[in-house]
Design a protein around this motif. Structure first.
Motif, mmCIF file in Angstrom:
data_model
loop_
_atom_site.group_PDB
_atom_site.id
_atom_site.type_symbol
_atom_site.label_atom_id
_atom_site.label_comp_id
_atom_site.label_asym_id
_atom_site.label_seq_id
_atom_site.Cartn_x
_atom_site.Cartn_y
_atom_site.Cartn_z
ATOM 1 N N LYS A 244 1.563 6.353 -7.038
ATOM 2 C CA LYS A 244 0.469 7.208 -7.539
ATOM 3 C C LYS A 244 0.809 8.688 -7.371
ATOM 4 C CE LYS A 244 -2.910 4.089 -8.262
ATOM 5 N NZ LYS A 244 -3.243 3.679 -9.581
ATOM 6 N N GLU B 8 2.458 1.633 -3.442
ATOM 7 C CA GLU B 8 1.448 2.064 -4.412
ATOM 8 C C GLU B 8 1.086 3.528 -4.208
ATOM 9 O OE1 GLU B 8 -1.991 -0.460 -4.865
ATOM 10 O OE2 GLU B 8 -0.746 -2.255 -4.817
ATOM 11 N N ALA B 9 0.982 3.973 -2.960
ATOM 12 C CA ALA B 9 0.680 5.378 -2.689
ATOM 13 C C ALA B 9 1.807 6.265 -3.210
ATOM 14 C CB ALA B 9 0.467 5.608 -1.197
ATOM 15 N N THR C 170 -5.124 1.814 5.798
ATOM 16 C CA THR C 170 -4.621 0.837 4.830
ATOM 17 C C THR C 170 -5.314 0.967 3.476
ATOM 18 O OG1 THR C 170 -6.194 -0.821 5.606
ATOM 19 C CG2 THR C 170 -3.990 -0.851 6.600
ATOM 20 N N SER C 171 -6.295 1.837 3.395
ATOM 21 C CA SER C 171 -7.020 2.019 2.148
ATOM 22 C C SER C 171 -6.258 3.005 1.253
ATOM 23 C CB SER C 171 -8.423 2.565 2.428
ATOM 24 O OG SER C 171 -8.990 3.091 1.247
ATOM 25 N N LEU C 172 -5.811 2.521 0.115
ATOM 26 C CA LEU C 172 -5.081 3.369 -0.820
ATOM 27 C C LEU C 172 -5.919 4.576 -1.224
ATOM 28 C CD1 LEU C 172 -2.531 3.788 -2.499
ATOM 29 C CD2 LEU C 172 -3.558 2.369 -4.277
ATOM 30 N N LYS C 173 -7.215 4.368 -1.443
ATOM 31 C CA LYS C 173 -8.111 5.447 -1.839
ATOM 32 C C LYS C 173 -8.147 6.545 -0.779
ATOM 33 C CE LYS C 173 -12.875 6.248 -3.258
ATOM 34 N NZ LYS C 173 -14.191 5.657 -3.472
ATOM 35 N N VAL D 272 0.840 -1.201 0.000
ATOM 36 C CA VAL D 272 0.000 0.000 0.000
ATOM 37 C C VAL D 272 0.876 1.252 0.000
ATOM 38 C CG1 VAL D 272 -1.628 1.347 1.412
ATOM 39 C CG2 VAL D 272 -2.020 -1.092 1.027
#
Length: 176
Positions: free
Chosen positions: A109, A105-106, A142-145, A102
């Protein structure tokens, strides 16, 4: 007072390190605050342990060196960087590997294909992203969004503040 009733620290994560293939720390966040010289020693030890390992072996090391027997090193090796989380022995290895994913990925992005130079030149942004995920050794999100929403909201607020500062500066200069 009874020693068994004392509160134990709740930090599950002792440290988060990003180390390049040459053993240079690109990010070092220690939650148990060891002395600076000890931090350097820990980073060097960590790199020596990880760099010897094949990419085909598991991504966990238990009770090694300066960390002590109750700490696990859980890591992922991406291109030129090792992302390392030192966690207490009760933590789930797969859960921490997911957390590393995560985080990466963050970063990816936010920087559009993150590279080592992004970590060097935008350390404040990297630390802000990490603060959205982990604070004081505890996992916050933990939520990428949700992480990206918070980071983008912070960037928009900074832009608005800069815009207002420029307008105020222009307004003051016109008065003179």
């Amino acid at each position: 007072s009874d020693p068994s009733l004392r509160a134990t620290p709740l930090t599950m994560i002792e440290a988060i390190l990003i180390i390049n293939n040459y053993g240079q720390a690109r990010l070092a966040r220690f939650y148990n605050k060891p002395a600076f010289n000890d931090q350097k020693k820990i980073i060097q030890e960590c790199f020596q342990l990880l760099s010897k390992r094949s990419d085909r072996v598991c991504n966990f090391l238990e009770g090694s060196g300066s960390w002590g027997k109750d700490i696990k090193l859980i890591y992922r090796h991406y291109a030129t960087l090792y992302f390392v989380f030192a966690v207490d022995a009760s933590e789930s290895e797969l859960g921490v590997l997911d957390l590393i994913q995560v985080f990466v990925e963050a970063l990816d992005k936010c920087f559009e294909n993150v590279c080592e130079l992004d970590l060097i030149f935008y350390a404040d942004k990297v630390n802000y992203i990490l603060d959205e995920i982990v604070m004081g050794g505890m996992v916050l999100e933990t939520s990428l969004k949700q992480i990206l929403h918070a980071v983008n909201g912070n960037l928009q607020a900074k832009k608005q503040t800069r815009g207002r500062a420029k307008q105020a500066k222009t307004h003051i200069l016109k008065r003179s």
